[in-house]
Scaffold this motif. Structure first.
Motif, PDB file in Angstrom:
ATOM      1  N   CYS A  48      14.433  -9.930  -8.608  1.00  0.00           N
ATOM      2  CA  CYS A  48      13.093  -9.327  -8.516  1.00  0.00           C
ATOM      3  C   CYS A  48      13.076  -8.545  -7.217  1.00  0.00           C
ATOM      4  O   CYS A  48      14.055  -7.889  -6.882  1.00  0.00           O
ATOM      5  CB  CYS A  48      12.015 -10.398  -8.582  1.00  0.00           C
ATOM      6  N   GLY A  49      11.982  -8.624  -6.468  1.00  0.00           N
ATOM      7  CA  GLY A  49      11.951  -7.942  -5.184  1.00  0.00           C
ATOM      8  C   GLY A  49      12.568  -8.771  -4.079  1.00  0.00           C
ATOM      9  O   GLY A  49      13.380  -8.280  -3.295  1.00  0.00           O
ATOM     10  N   ARG A  55       0.826  -1.211   0.000  1.00  0.00           N
ATOM     11  CA  ARG A  55       0.000   0.000   0.000  1.00  0.00           C
ATOM     12  C   ARG A  55       0.854   1.252   0.000  1.00  0.00           C
ATOM     13  O   ARG A  55       0.396   2.325  -0.370  1.00  0.00           O
ATOM     14  CB  ARG A  55      -0.919  -0.012   1.225  1.00  0.00           C
ATOM     15  N   HIS A  56       2.088   1.102   0.448  1.00  0.00           N
ATOM     16  CA  HIS A  56       3.042   2.207   0.486  1.00  0.00           C
ATOM     17  C   HIS A  56       4.430   1.605   0.492  1.00  0.00           C
ATOM     18  O   HIS A  56       4.604   0.398   0.720  1.00  0.00           O
ATOM     19  CB  HIS A  56       2.810   3.080   1.726  1.00  0.00           C
ATOM     20  N   ASP A  57       5.437   2.389   0.243  1.00  0.00           N
ATOM     21  CA  ASP A  57       6.804   1.891   0.213  1.00  0.00           C
ATOM     22  C   ASP A  57       7.155   1.261   1.570  1.00  0.00           C
ATOM     23  O   ASP A  57       6.868   1.822   2.632  1.00  0.00           O
ATOM     24  CB  ASP A  57       7.782   3.023  -0.090  1.00  0.00           C
ATOM     25  N   GLY A  58       7.764   0.084   1.503  1.00  0.00           N
ATOM     26  CA  GLY A  58       8.147  -0.614   2.716  1.00  0.00           C
ATOM     27  C   GLY A  58       7.057  -1.463   3.333  1.00  0.00           C
ATOM     28  O   GLY A  58       7.265  -2.071   4.383  1.00  0.00           O
ATOM     29  N   GLU A 118      15.279  -6.598  -2.018  1.00  0.00           N
ATOM     30  CA  GLU A 118      15.159  -6.468  -0.568  1.00  0.00           C
ATOM     31  C   GLU A 118      16.524  -6.240   0.055  1.00  0.00           C
ATOM     32  O   GLU A 118      16.693  -5.365   0.913  1.00  0.00           O
ATOM     33  CB  GLU A 118      14.501  -7.704   0.033  1.00  0.00           C
ATOM     34  N   GLU A 119      17.507  -7.014  -0.348  1.00  0.00           N
ATOM     35  CA  GLU A 119      18.862  -6.830   0.166  1.00  0.00           C
ATOM     36  C   GLU A 119      19.512  -5.596  -0.446  1.00  0.00           C
ATOM     37  O   GLU A 119      20.139  -4.789   0.256  1.00  0.00           O
ATOM     38  CB  GLU A 119      19.711  -8.064  -0.132  1.00  0.00           C
ATOM     39  N   TRP A 120      19.379  -5.436  -1.751  1.00  0.00           N
ATOM     40  CA  TRP A 120      20.077  -4.361  -2.475  1.00  0.00           C
ATOM     41  C   TRP A 120      19.646  -2.980  -1.988  1.00  0.00           C
ATOM     42  O   TRP A 120      20.485  -2.126  -1.698  1.00  0.00           O
ATOM     43  CB  TRP A 120      19.804  -4.514  -3.970  1.00  0.00           C
ATOM     44  N   TYR A 146       9.967  -2.724  -0.613  1.00  0.00           N
ATOM     45  CA  TYR A 146      11.357  -2.633  -0.172  1.00  0.00           C
ATOM     46  C   TYR A 146      11.740  -1.186   0.098  1.00  0.00           C
ATOM     47  O   TYR A 146      10.904  -0.284   0.063  1.00  0.00           O
ATOM     48  CB  TYR A 146      12.231  -3.338  -1.206  1.00  0.00           C
ATOM     49  N   ARG A 147      12.997  -0.930   0.388  1.00  0.00           N
ATOM     50  CA  ARG A 147      13.402   0.376   0.908  1.00  0.00           C
ATOM     51  C   ARG A 147      13.316   1.499  -0.123  1.00  0.00           C
ATOM     52  O   ARG A 147      12.984   2.626   0.212  1.00  0.00           O
ATOM     53  CB  ARG A 147      14.837   0.281   1.441  1.00  0.00           C
ATOM     54  N   ARG A 148      13.685   1.164  -1.369  1.00  0.00           N
ATOM     55  CA  ARG A 148      13.721   2.194  -2.405  1.00  0.00           C
ATOM     56  C   ARG A 148      13.118   1.646  -3.690  1.00  0.00           C
ATOM     57  O   ARG A 148      13.204   0.461  -3.980  1.00  0.00           O
ATOM     58  CB  ARG A 148      15.173   2.634  -2.666  1.00  0.00           C
ATOM     59  N   ARG A 149      12.497   2.531  -4.448  1.00  0.00           N
ATOM     60  CA  ARG A 149      11.894   2.134  -5.726  1.00  0.00           C
ATOM     61  C   ARG A 149      12.947   2.087  -6.828  1.00  0.00           C
ATOM     62  O   ARG A 149      13.978   2.738  -6.759  1.00  0.00           O
ATOM     63  CB  ARG A 149      10.803   3.121  -6.137  1.00  0.00           C
TER      64      ARG A 149
END
Length: 297
Positions: free
Chosen positions: A253-254, A38-41, A282-284, A204-207
């Motif tokens: 992927c993610g 629904r939102h980043d993260g 996720e790691e990157w 994940y942390r960044r798009r």
């Protein structure tokens, strides 16, 4: 290149095998339920066991990939375990010498592909039910079990035999080296064009995507009925997207799941040097020193 029948099994064929030799097959639903962010993260993963209890192939087991074949110390969800631990886990599930393993999910094919790639990387043969549970339910008169587990699979007397293990995985350092041109290879992002471009929320942390990646969504390898596209269609999709691609082809992927569906399709398409970046975005994206871009390829 493996024969298609070594990788995929149709629902009708599986029904025939279960009728003829049920004690020689281990069928496992490996579905995980993941909600769209629904939102980043916004990362929400739940067991798919409820779906397995609602309707399942008779005699099948449910394996939760959040905890089975997963290393809690990996630093990201679904981090793979060692080949030895994969084989030991299968033995605990009752898989031994002579057992034929069939994996399936709720029809998205990515979870079954993830489990298949992990077993393949551990030297264990397995097949994926083409089209997943929906393909089984479409069979006229297909038997279905419902409700709580009615049987447990006894531990096998020995681990399943290990075949030669292909180089199935890539780590962050290898991905960074390919991205910067320090070593040969091609990065292939299995996410949708919108996630690749960074125009929609991410778990994940960044798009965005890893620089110098190509985009080829994993969902495009499935036909409208959820089965893997025929060889000619796979070739049509893979050929242009990978024109001039240097090996190895490293798919991400993610979270290292849909990338495994792409790896399955690449394997069927005749690409030999294919690896999955297990940590994926996720790691990157968790490391601020690693670049992410929202534009270009």
């Amino acid at each position: 290149m493996p024969d298609r029948g070594e990788v995929l099994v149709g629902a009708q064929q599986l029904a025939a095998e279960l009728a003829a030799r049920p004690d020689e097959l281990f069928v496992a639903d490996v579905t995980v339920a993941m909600a769209s962010p629904r939102h980043d993260g916004d990362y929400r993963a739940e067991s798919g066991r409820a779906g397995w209890e609602w309707a399942r192939i008779p005699g099948s087991a449910h394996l939760d990939l959040r905890t089975r074949f997963a290393d809690p110390a990996a630093g990201f969800h679904f981090g793979r375990t060692s080949p030895a631990e994969v084989r030991a886990e299968l033995a605990r599930c009752g898989v031994g010498p002579g057992t034929s393993v069939v994996l399936h999910d709720d029809g998205r094919m990515q979870w079954a592909a993830r489990a298949w790639w992990m077993l393949r990387g551990a030297g264990v043969r397995a097949r994926v039910l083409d089209g997943g549970l929906p393909a089984w339910l479409r069979l006229p008169g297909a038997p279905v079990e419902r409700g709580e587990l009615v049987r447990e699979h006894a531990a096998a007397p020995a681990e399943p035999p290990a075949e030669p293990v292909p180089e199935a995985w890539a780590d962050r350092d290898e991905v960074l080296a390919i991205s910067t041109g320090a070593r040969p290879g091609t990065l292939l992002c299995a996410l949708s064009p919108e996630h690749f471009a960074g125009t929609v929320p991410t778990r994940y942390r960044r798009r965005g995507h890893i620089p110098n990646s190509r985009n080829l969504p994993a969902a495009g390898f499935l036909d409208a009925d959820g089965t893997v596209a025929a060889p000619a269609r796979l070739a049509e999709r893979l050929g242009p997207a990978l024109a001039g691609a240097a090996e190895p082809i490293v798919v991400y992927c993610g979270g290292g799941v849909s990338a495994c569906l792409s790896a399955l399709a690449l394997t069927l398409g005749g690409y030999d040097s294919v690896r999955v970046y297990d940590g994926s975005l996720e790691e990157w994206t968790a490391d601020p020193s690693l670049p992410v871009t929202r534009s270009g390829t």
